[in-house]
Design a protein around this motif. Structure first.
Motif, mmCIF file in Angstrom:
data_model
loop_
_atom_site.group_PDB
_atom_site.id
_atom_site.type_symbol
_atom_site.label_atom_id
_atom_site.label_comp_id
_atom_site.label_asym_id
_atom_site.label_seq_id
_atom_site.Cartn_x
_atom_site.Cartn_y
_atom_site.Cartn_z
ATOM 1 N N ALA A 62 0.839 -1.198 0.000
ATOM 2 C CA ALA A 62 0.000 0.000 0.000
ATOM 3 C C ALA A 62 0.876 1.250 0.000
ATOM 4 O O ALA A 62 1.922 1.281 0.646
ATOM 5 N N TYR A 109 -2.311 0.732 -4.197
ATOM 6 C CA TYR A 109 -1.241 -0.200 -3.844
ATOM 7 C C TYR A 109 -0.513 -0.662 -5.096
ATOM 8 O O TYR A 109 -0.985 -0.506 -6.216
ATOM 9 N N ASN A 117 -7.761 0.731 -1.722
ATOM 10 C CA ASN A 117 -7.102 0.877 -0.423
ATOM 11 C C ASN A 117 -7.926 0.092 0.587
ATOM 12 O O ASN A 117 -9.154 0.187 0.574
#
Length: 128
Positions: A62, A109, A117
């Motif tokens: 991420a 990510y 996310n």
């Protein structure tokens, strides 16, 4: 425990911001594209650390930033970068800041802002 949590968007009602405070790594808040989640600690604290866990953190990276604010207007960025390769908590030190609001800016990510996310848990450490 924060007094409240909100997000810039909640496209999936079952994956809402409150899930990041339920103590379960199998629930999450999810949002696609660039978005944020913000925690109101209820009053000002000397914040020592923020711990986050990301869904499938052992399989994807991420991109995110952590911003802190005493008043909810002016924010200081204390971290920007990639998540660690884990599904457990990763801790970011924030010592030296008086904080009421913690905002996590999420940028997708694996280098793509078009990816979802997903934060599974968030904890805060500090004192008044």
């Amino acid at each position: 425990r924060p007094a409240s949590v909100k997000a810039s968007a909640v496209p999936q009602p079952e994956n809402n911001p409150q899930n990041t405070l339920d103590g379960k790594f199998d629930t999450r808040w999810s949002c696609d594209n660039i978005c944020w989640i913000e925690y109101d600690l209820g009053s000002v604290y000397n914040l020592d650390a923020v711990s986050l866990a990301f869904m499938n953190g052992d399989q994807r990276t991420a991109q995110f930033a952590i911003e802190l604010s005493e008043d909810g207007v002016d924010y200081t960025k204390v971290f920007e970068g990639d998540s660690l390769p884990t599904t457990e908590f990763e801790t970011h030190m924030t010592t030296g800041f008086k904080v009421r609001y913690v905002r996590i800016n999420c940028y997708g990510y694996n280098g793509s802002t078009k990816e979802w996310n997903s934060i599974t848990e968030c904890k805060f450490f500090g004192n008044k």
